[in-house]
Design an enzyme around this catalytic site. Sequence first.
Site, PDB file in Angstrom:
ATOM      1  N   HIS A  72      47.507  43.963  44.817  1.00  0.00           N
ATOM      2  CA  HIS A  72      48.946  43.716  44.738  1.00  0.00           C
ATOM      3  C   HIS A  72      49.750  44.867  45.353  1.00  0.00           C
ATOM      4  CE1 HIS A  72      52.811  43.969  42.379  1.00  0.00           C
ATOM      5  NE2 HIS A  72      52.907  42.769  42.891  1.00  0.00           N
ATOM      6  N   GLU A  75      49.612  44.392  49.007  1.00  0.00           N
ATOM      7  CA  GLU A  75      50.528  43.309  49.425  1.00  0.00           C
ATOM      8  C   GLU A  75      51.938  43.883  49.639  1.00  0.00           C
ATOM      9  OE1 GLU A  75      53.572  40.921  47.435  1.00  0.00           O
ATOM     10  OE2 GLU A  75      51.766  40.286  46.357  1.00  0.00           O
ATOM     11  N   HIS A  76      52.400  44.720  48.691  1.00  0.00           N
ATOM     12  CA  HIS A  76      53.714  45.364  48.841  1.00  0.00           C
ATOM     13  C   HIS A  76      53.755  46.263  50.073  1.00  0.00           C
ATOM     14  CE1 HIS A  76      56.095  45.040  44.895  1.00  0.00           C
ATOM     15  NE2 HIS A  76      55.124  44.154  44.789  1.00  0.00           N
ATOM     16  N   GLU A 152      58.294  46.758  38.451  1.00  0.00           N
ATOM     17  CA  GLU A 152      57.890  45.351  38.380  1.00  0.00           C
ATOM     18  C   GLU A 152      57.027  45.103  37.125  1.00  0.00           C
ATOM     19  OE1 GLU A 152      55.769  43.983  41.858  1.00  0.00           O
ATOM     20  OE2 GLU A 152      55.638  41.922  41.111  1.00  0.00           O
TER      21      GLU A 152
END
Lengths: 439, 439
Positions: A72, A75-76, A152
């Site tokens: 993840h 991905e960012h 997040e």
Amino acid sequence: MMERMQKVGTTRTVSTVRDTGGVVTSQVRRTVLPGGLRVVTEQMAGARSATIGVWVDVGSRDETPSLHGASHFLEHLLFKGTHERSALDISVALDAVGGEFNAFTAKEYTCFHARVLDEDLPLAVDVLGDMVTSSLITAEDVEAEREVILDEIAMHDDDPDDVVHNLFAEQAWGATSPLGRSIAGTEESITGLDRARILRFYRKHYRPEHMVVSVAGSLDHATVVRQVRKAFGRRDFLSGEQTPVGPRRTSRRVRVHPGQVEATRPFEQVNVVLGMESYPRDDDRRFALGVLNTALGGGTSSRLFQEIRERRGLAYSVYSFTSHHADAGVVGVSVGCLPSKLDEVLATVRLELARVAADGITDDELVRGKGQLRGGLVLGLEDSASRMIRLGKAELVHDELLEIDEVMAKIDAVTLEEVRTIAADVFARPEILAIVGPA
Amino acid sequence: MMERMQKVGTTRTVSTVRDTGGVVTSQVRRTVLPGGLRVVTEQMAGARSATIGVWVDVGSRDETPSLHGASHFLEHLLFKGTHERSALDISVALDAVGGEFNAFTAKEYTCFHARVLDEDLPLAVDVLGDMVTSSLITAEDVEAEREVILDEIAMHDDDPDDVVHNLFAEQAWGATSPLGRSIAGTEESITGLDRARILRFYRKHYRPEHMVVSVAGSLDHATVVRQVRKAFGRRDFLSGEQTPVGPRRTSRRVRVHPGQVEATRPFEQVNVVLGMESYPRDDDRRFALGVLNTALGGGTSSRLFQEIRERRGLAYSVYSFTSHHADAGVVGVSVGCLPSKLDEVLATVRLELARVAADGITDDELVRGKGQLRGGLVLGLEDSASRMIRLGKAELVHDELLEIDEVMAKIDAVTLEEVRTIAADVFARPEILAIVGPA
């Protein structure tokens, strides 16, 4: 049925659908590029837009404990810049044409996607190819994005639904197993990740043979292939003798851990997920399980909605779900209610599960459940994003792309007896129960 | 421009769009039925589904304090049964064909909607007509649904985003004004509502002259009108000499209350909404305000996203928004962040607002903002639900249905100078600030 053994550099027509007048309304074609990169497109008659997805065969279940959250995080980071584009350049490119542009990370894959007008598809292909093949991942970007991800995670911690589903997965698969861990990572694991480890993870997993580009909408397959070859050909990415890697397989069946787990949070509602082990993704029983899930808690006419919300007024939100991985699956019920109603909610859910385990569903429910699945399937076909996802998942995680008619036939073929057998099997299994709410 | 003065019983073609080959790709037609019920349809070439919405000109701003939450309560109750159908019958009808079927209540209107395959549209029209004209609203249903709504309110209380936006509205419009109150009501107001009052509210507001049926997709206008006439003709609903009621007007301008309000909640994040008064819904400056909003916080290339997330890593979610009512509007910025970042987030947002108020936006941002609005508009047109909403809102709350080309032209016509003037006007106004988070 999708044929895996296709020679690199060749193109194959997977399916063609015509309307009653013989006009082609949809055509799926597949090309394997050097390096093993697969390009699958579906040309949709009448569309003016196209949706593209770049799928990578990596997700949180590929992480060791010290890499928890790396998929993840990566991905960012891919949005932060390449040799050719800054983060702002990447954002500007698709914002300027009004495209919808985002990405998501799951336990078994990562997907970057964009929906644009057909004339802007070459731009979307180029930006995505640049990001995926040529990300810089600078130390500065890692530090700035670490802060964003910590925020997040805090946001997910404030979402009761996220908290209870993460807790349920942790109980079901075990807190130390990759499937049981949250996708985003923890404050501790994210704080511990450094640039060198993320970069290694990137180079290891972002390989052409582990990737699928799926595009649906207004397009021409040969043109898309040419654009992909150019955009993904950066930095010799499309070289080598690799052939596409097939769907993920694991040597041993993953075990589910029944049991109850609770977490105290200062919420107004109590959120509950109660479930059982079910079947892996490609199990043939998934169609009958889909009908059962629909009858049990798949719509407002379902047993759980009618009993818990309509008749007893116990909860605003109640539904059942199925969740599948390569080698394991669960089926469950999710409810949020006021704390004073918790006992009655749990008793009612258990009673409904016991009823369906004992007697299956009725003839009416079977007919209705099939109609609901069929209707939902056809309604979804108007949307290029749904079709892009169907193509991408078929390539990456399934053995085959079932044609719509085949899926319809599988749904139609489900019998009362099959549903009864599955209900008796699954809902008699030991409970996995997660509860989140005030003390 | 939509002509309001249309004779009851007549049909008018509002607009026709042809492709470059002269083939009609979309046609909007409007019929006024007896009682003043309006039917507006848009036939979309190539669609296989249709979306229908039944719009009622009533929402939470029509409620006295003791009726707070009545519009939303009523929306729930309409699903509970009619003279012909039980709650289960209503649910079964649309579930069985796989339709998407729901409703929402806003401050100025209520909408019941369904998306179905075209062959199932007659069924959707019939069910919606039955619900809207012939709801039973029994005392038992009121009691059961009261519990459901109290649970829904608790769910909203657990959602930091809902809490901060409700708090912002309360500060902006005043806690005692209908615009400042939450749509769902409070535990106290919902507990206080009884069947008799809800029934009176229903009979007063659910009148044909206050209603619009909008349908978009694969359809034939005359057929839809015939179906609506039959479905809504129950219980003499379509009788009388009324003509359609025009958009909501209020005699005096609603005032905004600047100031700061805080609420302590045991969340991990702090959620902030900071805004200013802007313009009512039909103000001509809305197109320039749209471009400004896009440049400021409308996408990942926007100033706020770039500064707060990309450059400083202060927050995962940051965006700006505009919100319009008949006689008032606000523009604002919404951010969620870790408590330790709050001061820097507020300082950065204020700095960006001051910069744009002083200097407007750049030429590049103007071009990009227009492209983003245009692209989003065209992408939205593929979807029958978006078109249904466009038609319904144009009839109910706007003075006119702008054709797509007209909207495009209005966007294209926006100048740097207009944006600069609006930014200097709006962002120099006193702040409305709502903050929700841990102590």
